[in-house]
Write a protein that holds these residues in place. Sequence first.
Motif, PDB file in Angstrom:
ATOM      1  N   SER A   1       0.829  -1.217   0.000  1.00  0.00           N
ATOM      2  CA  SER A   1       0.000   0.000   0.000  1.00  0.00           C
ATOM      3  C   SER A   1       0.856   1.256   0.000  1.00  0.00           C
ATOM      4  O   SER A   1       0.359   2.357  -0.269  1.00  0.00           O
ATOM      5  N   LEU A   2       2.161   1.111   0.302  1.00  0.00           N
ATOM      6  CA  LEU A   2       3.033   2.281   0.411  1.00  0.00           C
ATOM      7  C   LEU A   2       3.199   3.018  -0.910  1.00  0.00           C
ATOM      8  O   LEU A   2       3.562   4.192  -0.926  1.00  0.00           O
ATOM      9  N   THR A   3       2.913   2.336  -2.020  1.00  0.00           N
ATOM     10  CA  THR A   3       3.100   2.956  -3.335  1.00  0.00           C
ATOM     11  C   THR A   3       1.794   3.453  -3.963  1.00  0.00           C
ATOM     12  O   THR A   3       1.790   3.872  -5.115  1.00  0.00           O
ATOM     13  N   ILE A   4       0.714   3.409  -3.209  1.00  0.00           N
ATOM     14  CA  ILE A   4      -0.567   3.883  -3.754  1.00  0.00           C
ATOM     15  C   ILE A   4      -0.553   5.406  -3.828  1.00  0.00           C
ATOM     16  O   ILE A   4      -0.272   6.080  -2.825  1.00  0.00           O
ATOM     17  N   PRO A   5      -0.855   5.996  -4.976  1.00  0.00           N
ATOM     18  CA  PRO A   5      -0.937   7.458  -5.068  1.00  0.00           C
ATOM     19  C   PRO A   5      -1.961   7.998  -4.066  1.00  0.00           C
ATOM     20  O   PRO A   5      -3.040   7.416  -3.884  1.00  0.00           O
TER      21      PRO A   5
ATOM     22  N   LYS B   1      -4.054  10.421  -4.031  1.00  0.00           N
ATOM     23  CA  LYS B   1      -5.395  10.815  -4.475  1.00  0.00           C
ATOM     24  C   LYS B   1      -6.330   9.609  -4.648  1.00  0.00           C
ATOM     25  O   LYS B   1      -7.550   9.755  -4.628  1.00  0.00           O
ATOM     26  N   LEU B   2      -5.721   8.399  -4.812  1.00  0.00           N
ATOM     27  CA  LEU B   2      -6.554   7.211  -4.957  1.00  0.00           C
ATOM     28  C   LEU B   2      -7.045   6.673  -3.611  1.00  0.00           C
ATOM     29  O   LEU B   2      -7.900   5.793  -3.561  1.00  0.00           O
ATOM     30  N   ARG B   3      -6.512   7.210  -2.513  1.00  0.00           N
ATOM     31  CA  ARG B   3      -6.918   6.754  -1.182  1.00  0.00           C
ATOM     32  C   ARG B   3      -8.230   7.408  -0.720  1.00  0.00           C
ATOM     33  O   ARG B   3      -8.908   6.885   0.162  1.00  0.00           O
ATOM     34  N   GLY B   4      -8.554   8.548  -1.303  1.00  0.00           N
ATOM     35  CA  GLY B   4      -9.755   9.263  -0.883  1.00  0.00           C
ATOM     36  C   GLY B   4     -11.013   8.440  -1.103  1.00  0.00           C
ATOM     37  O   GLY B   4     -11.252   7.928  -2.203  1.00  0.00           O
ATOM     38  N   ASN B   5     -11.819   8.264  -0.048  1.00  0.00           N
ATOM     39  CA  ASN B   5     -13.092   7.509  -0.077  1.00  0.00           C
ATOM     40  C   ASN B   5     -12.908   6.019  -0.386  1.00  0.00           C
ATOM     41  O   ASN B   5     -13.892   5.311  -0.616  1.00  0.00           O
ATOM     42  N   ALA B   6     -11.670   5.540  -0.418  1.00  0.00           N
ATOM     43  CA  ALA B   6     -11.429   4.149  -0.838  1.00  0.00           C
ATOM     44  C   ALA B   6     -11.232   3.227   0.359  1.00  0.00           C
ATOM     45  O   ALA B   6     -10.494   3.543   1.290  1.00  0.00           O
ATOM     46  N   ASN B   7     -11.897   2.078   0.294  1.00  0.00           N
ATOM     47  CA  ASN B   7     -11.633   0.977   1.226  1.00  0.00           C
ATOM     48  C   ASN B   7     -10.663  -0.034   0.606  1.00  0.00           C
ATOM     49  O   ASN B   7     -10.105  -0.872   1.308  1.00  0.00           O
ATOM     50  N   ALA B   8     -10.528   0.068  -0.713  1.00  0.00           N
ATOM     51  CA  ALA B   8      -9.605  -0.817  -1.437  1.00  0.00           C
ATOM     52  C   ALA B   8      -9.196  -0.124  -2.730  1.00  0.00           C
ATOM     53  O   ALA B   8      -9.907   0.749  -3.236  1.00  0.00           O
ATOM     54  N   VAL B   9      -8.033  -0.538  -3.251  1.00  0.00           N
ATOM     55  CA  VAL B   9      -7.533   0.024  -4.511  1.00  0.00           C
ATOM     56  C   VAL B   9      -7.123  -1.123  -5.427  1.00  0.00           C
ATOM     57  O   VAL B   9      -6.305  -1.974  -5.047  1.00  0.00           O
ATOM     58  N   VAL B  10      -7.697  -1.152  -6.625  1.00  0.00           N
ATOM     59  CA  VAL B  10      -7.272  -2.123  -7.634  1.00  0.00           C
ATOM     60  C   VAL B  10      -6.001  -1.578  -8.267  1.00  0.00           C
ATOM     61  O   VAL B  10      -6.022  -0.551  -8.948  1.00  0.00           O
ATOM     62  N   ARG B  11      -4.896  -2.267  -7.984  1.00  0.00           N
ATOM     63  CA  ARG B  11      -3.601  -1.789  -8.466  1.00  0.00           C
ATOM     64  C   ARG B  11      -3.434  -2.080  -9.950  1.00  0.00           C
ATOM     65  O   ARG B  11      -2.873  -1.279 -10.706  1.00  0.00           O
ATOM     66  N   TYR B  12      -3.915  -3.258 -10.320  1.00  0.00           N
ATOM     67  CA  TYR B  12      -3.783  -3.676 -11.717  1.00  0.00           C
ATOM     68  C   TYR B  12      -4.848  -4.726 -11.999  1.00  0.00           C
ATOM     69  O   TYR B  12      -5.045  -5.668 -11.221  1.00  0.00           O
ATOM     70  N   ASN B  13      -5.571  -4.537 -13.077  1.00  0.00           N
ATOM     71  CA  ASN B  13      -6.547  -5.542 -13.496  1.00  0.00           C
ATOM     72  C   ASN B  13      -6.440  -5.707 -15.007  1.00  0.00           C
ATOM     73  O   ASN B  13      -6.535  -4.724 -15.757  1.00  0.00           O
ATOM     74  N   HIS B  14      -6.216  -6.937 -15.421  1.00  0.00           N
ATOM     75  CA  HIS B  14      -6.124  -7.204 -16.858  1.00  0.00           C
ATOM     76  C   HIS B  14      -7.067  -8.339 -17.226  1.00  0.00           C
ATOM     77  O   HIS B  14      -7.041  -9.412 -16.610  1.00  0.00           O
ATOM     78  N   VAL B  15      -7.894  -8.093 -18.210  1.00  0.00           N
ATOM     79  CA  VAL B  15      -8.799  -9.114 -18.753  1.00  0.00           C
ATOM     80  C   VAL B  15      -8.404  -9.354 -20.197  1.00  0.00           C
ATOM     81  O   VAL B  15      -8.332  -8.408 -20.992  1.00  0.00           O
ATOM     82  N   GLN B  16      -8.134 -10.619 -20.527  1.00  0.00           N
ATOM     83  CA  GLN B  16      -7.776 -10.972 -21.895  1.00  0.00           C
ATOM     84  C   GLN B  16      -8.729 -12.053 -22.391  1.00  0.00           C
ATOM     85  O   GLN B  16      -8.812 -13.136 -21.812  1.00  0.00           O
ATOM     86  N   ILE B  17      -9.446 -11.726 -23.449  1.00  0.00           N
ATOM     87  CA  ILE B  17     -10.456 -12.631 -24.000  1.00  0.00           C
ATOM     88  C   ILE B  17     -10.022 -13.095 -25.382  1.00  0.00           C
ATOM     89  O   ILE B  17      -9.613 -12.286 -26.224  1.00  0.00           O
ATOM     90  N   ALA B  18     -10.097 -14.384 -25.588  1.00  0.00           N
ATOM     91  CA  ALA B  18      -9.845 -14.954 -26.912  1.00  0.00           C
ATOM     92  C   ALA B  18     -11.165 -15.507 -27.432  1.00  0.00           C
ATOM     93  O   ALA B  18     -11.625 -16.563 -26.998  1.00  0.00           O
ATOM     94  N   LEU B  19     -11.790 -14.765 -28.327  1.00  0.00           N
ATOM     95  CA  LEU B  19     -13.017 -15.222 -28.972  1.00  0.00           C
ATOM     96  C   LEU B  19     -12.563 -16.024 -30.204  1.00  0.00           C
ATOM     97  O   LEU B  19     -12.434 -15.491 -31.303  1.00  0.00           O
ATOM     98  N   ASN B  20     -12.305 -17.305 -29.984  1.00  0.00           N
ATOM     99  CA  ASN B  20     -11.688 -18.119 -31.033  1.00  0.00           C
ATOM    100  C   ASN B  20     -12.624 -18.361 -32.207  1.00  0.00           C
ATOM    101  O   ASN B  20     -12.177 -18.523 -33.339  1.00  0.00           O
ATOM    102  N   SER B  21     -13.910 -18.418 -31.934  1.00  0.00           N
ATOM    103  CA  SER B  21     -14.924 -18.605 -32.971  1.00  0.00           C
ATOM    104  C   SER B  21     -16.258 -18.197 -32.365  1.00  0.00           C
ATOM    105  O   SER B  21     -16.325 -17.762 -31.216  1.00  0.00           O
TER     106      SER B  21
END
Length: 636
Positions: free
Chosen positions: A27-31, A33-53
């Motif tokens: 948590s020491l590296t959280i900016p 301004k992102l702490r305001g009103n936050a109970n949690a911070v998503v640091r990184y979220n990546h969704v990768q979808i392969a619509l093969n057909s």
Amino acid sequence: MHKTNLAYILLLLFSIQVLAQESLYTSLTIPSKLRGNANAVVRYNHVQIALNSSYEMSVLQKRVVTILNKEGDDAINAVVHYDNNVKIKNLEVKVYNNFGTQINKFKKNDFKDVSAVDGGTLYSDSRVKYLEYTAVDYPYSVEFISETVSNNTAFIQPFMPIDDYFLSIERSTYQINYPTEITLRTLERNFDNYELIKEEASGVLKYKVKNINAFKPEKYAPAFFDLAPKVLLASNQFTLEGVQAKVENWNDFGKWMYHDLIKDTHDLPESTIAMIQELVKDETNDIEKAKKIYKYVQDKTRYISVQVGIGGWKPFNASDVDKLGYGDCKGLTNYTMALLNAVGVKSNYCVVWRYTQGRSIEKDFTSMQGNHVFLNIPTENNEDIWLECTSQKLPFGFIANSTDDRDVLVITTDGGEIKHTKKYNPEESIQTINGKYSISNDGNLQAQVIVGSKGIQYDDKYWLETETERDLDKHYKKRWRYVNSMSIESMDIQNDKQDIQFIEQVSFNATNYSKVIGDRMLLTVNALNRSTHVPDRYRNRNYPLKVSRGFVDIDEVEIELPSDYKVESMPKNIAIENKFGHYKTEIEKIDENKLLYKREFKVNDGEFPKEDYEKFRSFYKTVSRQDNAKIALIKK
């Protein structure tokens, strides 16, 4: 020399990348301004979808979230839904302390595995795996990785960087790969205040967004779904449990649903057709026929969820519901539709977002949407009739508070179209009070009141019909909670389903209602319908003001004053009117010891700029103050 420099550069880049990744787990590296009103911070979220057909899709997700306090525990969100058509290939969680040191690790078998539906569901193959983790210390970080494969491609996960209140987003990315022969459509919403980076190439679509501050909920605001930034995605070619579809618009979508999911389910037994035709043989009007059939379905069937079949979208056959006497929203709606068809009354199967703060089907974006179905009966000269087929209590054509005032998908034999359901205007959502009360020389109150409710206000009360006497007693004491020491003497309620009106007759008494001070008595004139609600105050309002449903209250109350007292002073008559509604009170002197109190309070529905919120709050505050106005009495 050159090789040495190259090796040094590569090592430096690798070190920077490792350090950047490690910095996500503390948590020491959280900016700040992102702490305001936050109970949690998503640091990184990546969704990768392969619509093969059009019949195969895989989804990979990696999510790192830092939980700042106990209220943020739900933001772990280590949850994966699966069924017979969705297989889990990988599932793991790593937990890190506040300094970024790994302290725990969980694999697929460590996750709880439960049914994805509640106990009211007869059968469903939908299941969910979730991690139940109890934190020892805060803050901590969780890395969640999941991978699923599905042969259902009708539902493509949207890019929704932020999915809850009190949750900030540091970085969120999304990528979908798809064959060039498939047409992919998107709908981007609510990114005006954020820098959305979009990259497109042949068969590849990417999105990226950074630094989204936490949303804090506000009363009288639009729904979260209408506020949050999101990208909806859909393919023109998709498969739903082996049933293939190719759609470009809502008309195509409706044709597919009717011909592939609905048409072959109207298999009523001949005996049932003969019986239902006999039931309505004396009715010459289609609406009266429909009323009798609706009542028949309510008396014969009960609602129970059955989430099998085509992804929970294909209804059970009408013959099954006829035989078993139960069904889910799809089965009961389809059964009612089949019965109506048997007597020549046209009706249409409809898909809707139920409840969800008035959420509409996205009319400009053809895709699998909605969480409920109900029935539409088109009429030539009047407003369409809408039927909620899962309720055994609702009157014919009444849909307030669940599917009213929103866009829905109506599926006809010719295709699909978007229609708007009935809106209950404030004048239709009326509550009338006709009452009288007397005050004794000791300040005790004796009251009789008749309350009539229609529209949205009917929906607020019709359920009281089946309450026990004890529960009704509690309800009325809570409704008139500003009257201390209340004792209910009699209660009589009538649910008029024909006129859709709920009527209550209540008598009660209360000791020491009026305050006696020496030779004087203070009497709060509004004893039967006092507004005590004042909207919350916000120093800096962020969202528009939204009043989902309006109403009108009209009161007329006769007041008998104590025989030993006379009026010394009375509140002035009030008349307030603004964009939010109006409020009027009038006190009329009938004779020496009788007054007639009249009150009208109207609230308009609608959406207003956030700058109007304080005026709206002031309006309610004034109403509350005036509803507490007092008459001063003095001994004769």
